[in-house]
Scaffold this active site. Structure first.
Site, PDB file in Angstrom:
ATOM      1  N   ASP A   9      49.142  63.011   9.937  1.00 26.40           N
ATOM      2  CA  ASP A   9      50.576  62.817  10.188  1.00 26.40           C
ATOM      3  C   ASP A   9      51.368  64.004   9.645  1.00 26.40           C
ATOM      4  OD1 ASP A   9      50.076  60.007  11.060  1.00 26.40           O
ATOM      5  OD2 ASP A   9      49.466  59.817   8.976  1.00 26.40           O
ATOM      6  N   HIS A  27      50.108  54.925   6.856  1.00 25.40           N
ATOM      7  CA  HIS A  27      49.610  55.602   8.058  1.00 25.40           C
ATOM      8  C   HIS A  27      49.718  54.613   9.209  1.00 25.40           C
ATOM      9  CE1 HIS A  27      47.330  57.762  10.992  1.00 25.40           C
ATOM     10  NE2 HIS A  27      46.509  56.739  11.112  1.00 25.40           N
TER      11      HIS A  27
HETATM   12  P1  NAI Z   1      34.512  55.324  16.369  1.00 25.05           P
HETATM   13  O1  NAI Z   1      34.589  53.935  16.852  1.00 25.05           O
HETATM   14  O2  NAI Z   1      34.144  56.427  17.305  1.00 25.05           O
HETATM   15  O3  NAI Z   1      33.487  55.414  15.143  1.00 25.05           O
HETATM   16  C1  NAI Z   1      33.498  54.488  14.109  1.00 25.05           C
HETATM   17  C2  NAI Z   1      32.065  54.334  13.645  1.00 25.05           C
HETATM   18  O4  NAI Z   1      32.081  53.508  12.488  1.00 25.05           O
HETATM   19  C3  NAI Z   1      31.155  53.663  14.670  1.00 25.05           C
HETATM   20  O5  NAI Z   1      30.019  54.491  14.890  1.00 25.05           O
HETATM   21  C4  NAI Z   1      30.788  52.338  13.987  1.00 25.05           C
HETATM   22  O6  NAI Z   1      29.462  51.949  14.283  1.00 25.05           O
HETATM   23  C5  NAI Z   1      30.944  52.685  12.527  1.00 25.05           C
HETATM   24  N1  NAI Z   1      31.169  51.539  11.643  1.00 25.05           N
HETATM   25  C6  NAI Z   1      31.855  50.392  11.898  1.00 25.05           C
HETATM   26  N2  NAI Z   1      31.771  49.554  10.864  1.00 25.05           N
HETATM   27  C7  NAI Z   1      31.054  50.185   9.908  1.00 25.05           C
HETATM   28  C8  NAI Z   1      30.616  49.807   8.610  1.00 25.05           C
HETATM   29  N3  NAI Z   1      30.914  48.604   8.081  1.00 25.05           N
HETATM   30  N4  NAI Z   1      29.884  50.707   7.910  1.00 25.05           N
HETATM   31  C9  NAI Z   1      29.568  51.905   8.436  1.00 25.05           C
HETATM   32  N5  NAI Z   1      29.930  52.295   9.666  1.00 25.05           N
HETATM   33  C10 NAI Z   1      30.663  51.437  10.390  1.00 25.05           C
HETATM   34  O7  NAI Z   1      35.924  55.624  15.676  1.00 25.05           O
HETATM   35  P2  NAI Z   1      36.576  57.014  15.261  1.00 25.05           P
HETATM   36  O8  NAI Z   1      37.349  57.546  16.405  1.00 25.05           O
HETATM   37  O9  NAI Z   1      35.558  57.874  14.624  1.00 25.05           O
HETATM   38  O10 NAI Z   1      37.652  56.512  14.198  1.00 25.05           O
HETATM   39  C11 NAI Z   1      37.240  55.929  12.991  1.00 25.05           C
HETATM   40  C12 NAI Z   1      38.424  55.276  12.287  1.00 25.05           C
HETATM   41  O11 NAI Z   1      39.379  56.243  11.919  1.00 25.05           O
HETATM   42  C13 NAI Z   1      39.175  54.238  13.125  1.00 25.05           C
HETATM   43  O12 NAI Z   1      39.470  53.124  12.288  1.00 25.05           O
HETATM   44  C14 NAI Z   1      40.446  54.960  13.485  1.00 25.05           C
HETATM   45  O13 NAI Z   1      41.503  54.044  13.720  1.00 25.05           O
HETATM   46  C15 NAI Z   1      40.676  55.771  12.240  1.00 25.05           C
HETATM   47  N6  NAI Z   1      41.579  56.917  12.371  1.00 25.05           N
HETATM   48  C16 NAI Z   1      42.396  57.197  11.298  1.00 25.05           C
HETATM   49  C17 NAI Z   1      43.254  58.276  11.322  1.00 25.05           C
HETATM   50  C18 NAI Z   1      44.138  58.559  10.153  1.00 25.05           C
HETATM   51  O14 NAI Z   1      44.956  59.459  10.302  1.00 25.05           O
HETATM   52  N7  NAI Z   1      44.051  57.893   9.022  1.00 25.05           N
HETATM   53  C19 NAI Z   1      43.316  59.148  12.497  1.00 25.05           C
HETATM   54  C20 NAI Z   1      42.396  58.808  13.544  1.00 25.05           C
HETATM   55  C21 NAI Z   1      41.566  57.717  13.467  1.00 25.05           C
END
Ligand code: NAI
Length: 325
Positions: free
Chosen positions: A159, A187
């Site tokens: 952000d 966030h």
């Molecule tokens: P994604 O869905 O591509 O990958 C998430 C991975 O986490 C998946 O491979 C899933 O199997 C794994 N996962 C789920 N539960 C788990 C657990 N208990 N232990 C270990 N692994 C687990 O999602 P992406 O795009 O990589 O995003 C990840 C997170 O980051 C989302 O929650 C998204 O909303 C968040 N995010 C946060 C941002 C921020 O600025 N704070 C910016 C962009 C995304």
């Protein structure tokens, strides 16, 4: 040569990690002279995909990588970890309410907070990326009584960087000319990107843009940027999120040289923000520690927006209160 440090990453087979892991391995987070051991956590059904990611990491023959751990057990992933990047989270499924999302993630981050408490280095630095990031970080630290709450942070750096880019574009300057940007709060869409203390090429931002642009364009654009990326790309921001995670950890570990950055951190009551919330503040980092920039004048306009996002975080905390130890 330096001894290797252990970097744990959760959600290691996901989209953010597909960018993040390669940059950590290349030394962009902790320095080109700092060897790393990557300890990667996934849920069981994603372990096969994780294997593929690790094969690609191996195929880079990164000089700094000293080993890999691949596991679905948080106690293994966080063993002696110096840095934990909690990227994996439960995404919002069809028909899922905000409350359901909070509770599903509370389950994950309770387990992981406890596993960090029981296994990680006593000096561990934790960054929560997975949403709802601030409240997930709160849940994690509440489950880690042997560590300091200040060791748990949430990512608002994306952000922060988005806000810098928007202001640079508007004023016709380069992002490196923007100084003193602040993201306050959660966030989420209630976050408050604040330019009252920002300069652009040494000039006060408020002398360069008008309040109408700030309230009707800048603030909503920064707040809604995540949704705009999803609309355009069909997927949520990943490489830019990974970049922000790298910068958050690098600055925390190696210092900002006086530069102000935004981090979601444990509130100590500064600026009247409720103690104990994970709230984004302006900070500087030195010697592996962050400190909140104090003494900024807060006008009524800012106070109102800072309170709105604080209120949302208090509601999130109340929503998971029955699950907290
Ligand atoms: P994604 O869905 O591509 O990958 C998430 C991975 O986490 C998946 O491979 C899933 O199997 C794994 N996962 C789920 N539960 C788990 C657990 N208990 N232990 C270990 N692994 C687990 O999602 P992406 O795009 O990589 O995003 C990840 C997170 O980051 C989302 O929650 C998204 O909303 C968040 N995010 C946060 C941002 C921020 O600025 N704070 C910016 C962009 C995304």
């Amino acid at each position: 040569a330096k001894a290797p440090v252990r970097v744990a990453v959760t959600g290691a087979a996901g989209q953010i990690s597909y960018s993040l892991l390669f940059r950590i391995a290349a030394g962009e987070m902790l320095g080109k002279d700092q060897p790393v051991i990557l300890q990667l956590l996934e849920i069981t059904p994603a372990l096969e995909a994780l294997k593929g990611v690790v094969m690609e990491l191996e195929d880079c023959a990164f000089p700094l990588v000293q080993g890999f751990v691949q596991t679905d057990d948080p106690n293994v992933a966080f063993k002696d970890a110096d840095y934990c990047l909690l990227v994996g989270a439960r995404p919002r499924g069809p028909g899922m309410e905000r409350k359901d999302l909070l509770e599903a993630n509370a389950a994950i981050f309770s387990v992981q907070g406890k596993a960090i408490n029981d296994n990680a280095s006593r000096d561990v630095k934790v960054l929560v990326v997975g949403n709802p990031a601030n409240t997930n970080a709160l849940i994690a630290y509440r489950n880690a009584p042997d560590l300091k709450p200040g060791q748990f942070t949430a990512m608002t750096r994306l952000d922060h960087n988005r806000a810098i880019a928007q202001l640079a574009e508007k004023t016709g300057q380069h992002s490196t000319d923007v100084d003193g940007m602040i993201i306050w709060g959660n966030h989420s869409a209630t976050q408050y990107p604040d330019v009252h203390h920002t300069t652009v090429d040494g000039r006060k931002a408020l002398d360069l843009v008008d309040m109408d642009w700030l309230t009707s364009t800048f603030i909503p654009n920064v707040q809604q940027r995540g949704a705009a990326i999803i609309k355009a790309r069909g997927l949520s921001s990943a490489a830019s999120a990974a970049n922000a995670a790298i910068e958050h950890m690098r600055d925390w570990a190696l210092g900002t040289n006086g530069k102000i950055v935004s981090m979601g951190i444990h509130s100590d009551g500064s600026y009247g923000i409720a103690e104990g919330l994970i709230y984004s503040f302006p900070v500087t980092c030195e010697n592996g520690q962050y400190s909140i920039v104090q003494g900024l004048d807060i006008n009524d306009f800012s106070r109102d927006l800072m309170s709105k996002t604080e209120k949302e975080l208090e509601e999130e905390r109340a929503g998971v209160a029955h699950l907290l130890p």
